[in-house]
Motif scaffolding. Structure first.
Motif, PDB file in Angstrom:
ATOM      1  N   UNK A   1     -95.053  59.873 -25.804  1.00  0.00           N
ATOM      2  CA  UNK A   1     -93.992  60.558 -25.058  1.00  0.00           C
ATOM      3  C   UNK A   1     -92.714  60.629 -25.886  1.00  0.00           C
ATOM      4  N   UNK A   2     -92.366  59.546 -26.581  1.00  0.00           N
ATOM      5  CA  UNK A   2     -91.181  59.559 -27.443  1.00  0.00           C
ATOM      6  C   UNK A   2     -91.335  60.577 -28.573  1.00  0.00           C
ATOM      7  N   UNK A   3     -92.557  60.734 -29.062  1.00  0.00           N
ATOM      8  CA  UNK A   3     -92.823  61.665 -30.157  1.00  0.00           C
ATOM      9  C   UNK A   3     -92.496  63.102 -29.757  1.00  0.00           C
ATOM     10  N   UNK A   4     -92.631  63.433 -28.490  1.00  0.00           N
ATOM     11  CA  UNK A   4     -92.332  64.793 -28.038  1.00  0.00           C
ATOM     12  C   UNK A   4     -90.835  65.081 -28.070  1.00  0.00           C
TER      13      UNK A   4
ATOM     14  N   UNK B   1     -87.156  59.215 -37.649  1.00  0.00           N
ATOM     15  CA  UNK B   1     -86.861  57.853 -37.231  1.00  0.00           C
ATOM     16  C   UNK B   1     -87.396  57.579 -35.833  1.00  0.00           C
ATOM     17  N   UNK B   2     -87.926  56.384 -35.639  1.00  0.00           N
ATOM     18  CA  UNK B   2     -88.341  55.911 -34.323  1.00  0.00           C
ATOM     19  C   UNK B   2     -87.823  54.497 -34.114  1.00  0.00           C
TER      20      UNK B   2
ATOM     21  N   UNK C   1     -81.593  64.791 -25.936  1.00  0.00           N
ATOM     22  CA  UNK C   1     -82.409  63.944 -25.060  1.00  0.00           C
ATOM     23  C   UNK C   1     -82.297  62.459 -25.415  1.00  0.00           C
ATOM     24  N   UNK C   2     -81.548  62.130 -26.462  1.00  0.00           N
ATOM     25  CA  UNK C   2     -81.355  60.730 -26.832  1.00  0.00           C
ATOM     26  C   UNK C   2     -82.266  60.205 -27.921  1.00  0.00           C
ATOM     27  N   UNK C   3     -83.124  61.053 -28.484  1.00  0.00           N
ATOM     28  CA  UNK C   3     -84.031  60.604 -29.540  1.00  0.00           C
ATOM     29  C   UNK C   3     -83.248  60.341 -30.826  1.00  0.00           C
ATOM     30  N   UNK C   4     -83.574  59.276 -31.549  1.00  0.00           N
ATOM     31  CA  UNK C   4     -82.871  58.988 -32.801  1.00  0.00           C
ATOM     32  C   UNK C   4     -83.235  60.007 -33.882  1.00  0.00           C
TER      33      UNK C   4
ATOM     34  N   UNK D   1     -92.193  60.660 -36.053  1.00  0.00           N
ATOM     35  CA  UNK D   1     -92.774  59.345 -35.792  1.00  0.00           C
ATOM     36  C   UNK D   1     -92.088  58.730 -34.572  1.00  0.00           C
ATOM     37  N   UNK D   2     -92.821  57.925 -33.829  1.00  0.00           N
ATOM     38  CA  UNK D   2     -92.256  57.228 -32.671  1.00  0.00           C
ATOM     39  C   UNK D   2     -92.950  55.879 -32.540  1.00  0.00           C
ATOM     40  N   UNK D   3     -92.268  54.909 -31.930  1.00  0.00           N
ATOM     41  CA  UNK D   3     -92.823  53.571 -31.772  1.00  0.00           C
ATOM     42  C   UNK D   3     -92.560  53.045 -30.366  1.00  0.00           C
ATOM     43  N   UNK D   4     -93.375  52.080 -29.964  1.00  0.00           N
ATOM     44  CA  UNK D   4     -93.140  51.351 -28.728  1.00  0.00           C
ATOM     45  C   UNK D   4     -93.596  49.916 -28.939  1.00  0.00           C
TER      46      UNK D   4
END
Length: 192
Positions: free
Chosen positions: A139-142, A73-74, A60-63, A91-94
């Motif tokens: 959403x990125x965390x999922x 990594x986020x 899905x493109x997540x690091x 972990x995720x960041x925006x």
């Protein structure tokens, strides 16, 4: 008290100390070069040589951090700065630049819209943007952020720095305002 260590500036000024979630804000070298900075941060925290760090992306493109194992990594960037988050838990960041754009009401749940309506109209854009960064980080965390519609993610602002988000799990989220932007980091509730 936040379990997040926010670090701005040079990596050599970051004390490894107790390794928990670290969010490093640095000048954005561009999307294609963030991986090099991420590798440097992982190497610094894991006390490894940068060349031994291996990163990848999920389907899905997540690091992802492939090596060393056990790290997450986020990444996010906006307004000439990027956030690189590394932790022993997912972990995720925006990051979003603060502006005066009106809230996008259709991106909110009913409870979120009610909370924003209760605010002074001049405070709504910033409050909406904070909720937006929380939704994005959650959403990125999922692992598949494009699969979740923003209006299905329920945010709950607890105080100036802390909030939760719920949709397919509950995350704890910490936000801060720096240099005209809102930075948010999310970790699963059970991981913090």
């Amino acid at each position: 008290m936040s379990p997040i260590l926010w670090h701005d500036g040079a990596l050599d000024r970051l004390d490894r100390g107790d390794v928990g979630p670290v969010v490093w804000r640095v000048d954005d070298p561009g999307r294609g070069r963030r991986a090099g900075l991420a590798s440097s941060l992982v190497a610094h925290l894991a006390d490894r040589d940068t060349a031994s760090v291996r990163l990848a992306r999920s389907v899905a493109g997540a690091p992802l951090i492939v090596d060393p194992a056990g790290w997450h990594l986020g990444l996010a960037g906006r307004g000439g700065q990027c956030l690189i988050a590394v932790a022993p838990c997912p972990i995720a960041v925006d990051r979003e630049v603060i502006g005066d754009d009106p809230p996008l009401w259709d991106m909110l749940t009913m409870h979120e819209a009610e909370a924003l309506q209760a605010l002074d109209p001049k405070d709504r854009p910033r409050a909406w943007l904070r909720r937006w960064t929380i939704k994005e980080a959650h959403a990125k965390l999922t692992g598949e952020p494009r699969r979740l519609a923003p209006e299905t993610i329920e945010t709950r602002v607890i105080d100036r720095d802390f909030a939760t988000a719920a949709c397919e799990g509950v995350s704890h989220c910490w936000t801060r305002e720096r240099d005209g932007a809102i930075d948010t980091v999310a970790c699963w509730k059970d991981a913090t």
